[in-house]
Design a protein around this motif. Structure first.
Motif: not given
Length: 679
Positions: A61-62, A64-69, A107
């Motif tokens: 799930n993380l 999918e988010n640019t910042k957390t990736r 991603e």
């Protein structure tokens, strides 16, 4: 003599990858790191299986988010996965690790694939593939007897690995060649497909991956032929027996093999091992009325059907494009392939005493690379000052035709004929429907039209190929192009696609398209609306446009489409409108893209190639086109020399050609006019 320093200094250095990662300076990112990233990475390395599994799901799930990736990558998650997760004793944990890597690849951009390659991901893939095959082929613990819960992680891992191999192969040719050199990896894919326990969807993924790896990869194709000959025979049976996603995927691998080995109708070492043999399967897959079997498919079947149609369209597009390669491969002389672009001609005696001197242009310092690039000098003056009619006709033929030839005419079961006879009608149905397949279908029709436009339909060529195509070309114009020109759209990607289709269709029938009143003006308006695509639009157009091709944009396509519509026997008024438009392009602002100027000139060369055309006297001479072309000579010359040939080599070559050919074209028209007056 002084003592030399010890060379073994590594033990005194800290492992750079083991250094603590500095927290980000941005407060928001620092808070995210503390709250979401560090705890989940800790759990991923926990001795408890449940904690590791939960962490893997959270990381998915993380990602999918640019910042957390980006924070996960900053915390060296790849290192953790390679050194711990992928070597875990639990098959479930290993499957989770491969899934995380697959999601990261999806991603991230190509550079991430290159990073994985440099981290020796291929060795890990090879080891995992070996473990999967061992589990499938185990005699002590037959795979079929395992509970579904134990089989699941095996297939999940296999799917993730196949996806990774495909992404790595697409990322860089060097990587694909290295994968090819790892014999165990291609063999893993082949053996996985052939294993009776392998689910259908995994087989399809395997075939799609092999098709990607085999693209322009003669080494791998040769390996499969020499070492896994049974595999190709199996694929031939699969494509004959199935018209679903599996059958289409088999066609994809076979097409890649045929293209890499350059097996065409005239030189295939095994009967029917050509692209032509794939077309019936692809057509069956694309024909929705047949694939649905008159019943409503469930959601899963519908998704598979849509994937089969999409893949079949992509393969058909590639087959249509490869027809040109088949023509080029022919060794005997036969039918001349007409070219849609200007190729240049012999520089012999075309200037006359009235030609404008070019020394002032030749000596003008207008380009950064003038010192390393010398344009051809002007042609020597014809000593007699005259050209007889045969010489003039031959001379103009060199301006408007390509010298390339092909051998014996394709038979009626050739790839091009089957594309026209069986594939094009089905693709046209898809192209006229407002669904997810319409764009790819339009591009497939466009590719077929381009291939038809390149064939000289002489007496030896099966006449019914053109007879089948000509009414279809008009139908394509009426159903797709006219509708678009009437209704319009704000989507420049669609506009670019339709303009390219209009160009290809019109060229395929020599401009003999019946257009509705005002449609050519709609194309002119579309040209004026053209502008550089935004980054977002470029991404959306990735499957449509060759983004590195200066001649693939909307403006150039509009110019090409209009130019073909103005060819003989176009009505005089239509020809005049388009001719004036093309001259307006040439006399436009100084920042007009060079590709537009080059294409406009090439179209003018083709349109006014013969004084016998009905519009030559009233339009070319009646509207003083000669003088207007002379007025832009200097501008065109300057434009060409301003192009940096180190960064834009093809554009510079084509611009240099058009400079030379403009000079010679004008000389030809002057002599043509003089001869007409003398007669």
């Amino acid at each position: 003599m002084g003592k030399s320093k010890s060379r073994n200094r590594v033990k005194h250095r800290n492992d750079p990858t083991g250094k603590a990662v500095k927290p980000p300076t941005d407060p928001e990112l620092a808070a995210l790191r503390q709250k979401s990233i560090l705890p989940v990475l800790k759990d991923l390395q926990s001795p408890e299986l449940k904690a590791r599994s939960a962490a893997a799901r959270a990381i998915t799930n993380l990602i999918e988010n640019t910042k957390t990736r980006k924070l996960l990558l900053r915390e060296q998650i790849v290192k953790i996965l390679l050194e711990q997760t992928l070597t875990d004793s639990s098959v479930e944990t290993r499957a989770d690790g491969w899934g995380i890597l697959q999601n990261l690849v999806v991603e991230e951009d190509v550079d991430f694939c290159i990073h994985l390659y440099r981290q020796d991901i291929l060795t890990a893939i090879e080891s995992a593939g070996k473990s999967i095959l061992e589990a499938l082929n185990s005699e002590t613990r037959p795979f079929g007897n395992l509970p579904k819960l134990q089989q699941g992680p095996i297939w999940t891992t296999a799917s993730s690995i196949i996806s990774l191999i495909s992404s790595l192969a697409e990322a860089q040719d060097e990587i694909n060649q290295t994968i090819t050199g790892h014999i165990a990896i291609p063999k893993f894919l082949v053996d996985l497909f052939a294993n009776p326990a392998t689910p259908n969807h995994i087989q399809c993924e395997t075939l799609n991956c092999l098709a990607v790896m085999l693209e322009d990869n003669k080494l791998l194709a040769t390996q499969l032929i020499d070492r896994e000959g049974w595999f190709l025979n199996d694929l031939m049976m699969t494509k004959s027996n199935f018209s679903d996603l599996k059958g289409v995927a088999a066609c994809g691998v076979l097409h890649s093999v045929f293209s890499s080995m350059r097996w065409y109708q005239h030189n295939t070492p095994m009967e029917n091992y050509t692209d032509a043999s794939l077309i019936p399967t692809l057509v069956r897959a694309m024909d929705q009325t047949k694939t649905q079997d008159n019943k409503s498919p469930n959601e899963s079947e519908s998704e598979n059907q849509n994937q089969a149609i999409q893949l079949a369209l992509e393969i058909t597009m590639s087959i249509a494009s490869s027809v040109q390669d088949a023509f080029k491969d022919e060794s005997k002389h036969g039918h001349a392939i007409k070219s849609k672009e200007f190729k240049g001609f012999d520089d012999s005696g075309l200037m006359d005493e009235d030609a404008e001197p070019m020394e002032d242009i030749e000596n003008d310092d207008v380009g950064a690379d003038d010192d390393e690039d010398e344009m051809d000098a002007e042609a020597p003056e014809d000593e007699t000052g005259e050209m007889d009619e045969d010489e003039m006709d031959a001379d103009m033929a060199m301006i408007t035709a390509d010298a390339m030839e092909i051998s014996e005419a394709p038979t009626e079961d050739s790839g091009l004929h089957l594309l026209v006879q069986t594939a094009a009608p089905v693709i046209l149905q898809l192209a006229t429907q407002n669904n997810e397949h319409a764009r790819h279908a339009i591009m497939a029709v466009s590719n077929i039209a381009w291939m038809v436009s390149m064939v000289d339909f002489s007496d030896d060529y099966p006449e019914n190929t053109y007879d089948l195509w000509a009414p279809m070309a008009q139908h394509i114009w009426d159903q797709i192009i006219s509708s678009f020109l009437t209704n319009g759209t704000a989507d420049l990607v669609d506009a670019t696609m339709i303009a390219g289709l209009a160009w290809a269709v019109s060229l395929s029938v020599g401009g003999k398209i019946k257009i509705k009143p005002g449609e050519h003006r709609a194309l002119m308006a579309l040209y004026k609306e053209s502008r550089p695509l935004t980054e977002q639009e470029l991404r959306a157009a990735n499957f449509i446009l060759d983004l590195d091709d200066a001649f693939g944009g909307l403006a150039v396509r509009c110019i090409g489409a209009l130019g073909t519509l103005a060819r003989s026997p176009a009505p005089i008024e239509l020809n005049r409108d388009i001719g004036v438009f093309l001259l307006t392009v040439l006399s436009g602002p100084s920042d007009t893209p060079p590709a537009e100027i080059v294409e406009a000139l090439n179209q003018l060369f083709d349109i006014y190639a013969d004084r016998s055309y009905a519009f030559d006297e009233p339009v070319f001479w009646g509207n003083n086109f000669l003088q207007r072309l002379e007025e832009v000579q200097y501008k065109v010359k300057r434009m060409a020399k301003d192009i940096d040939k180190r960064h834009f080599p093809e554009l510079r070559v084509r611009a240099d050609e058009v400079v030379l050919n403009l000079d010679r074209f004008l000389a030809y028209k002057r002599k043509e006019k003089k001869r007409a007056q003398d007669d």
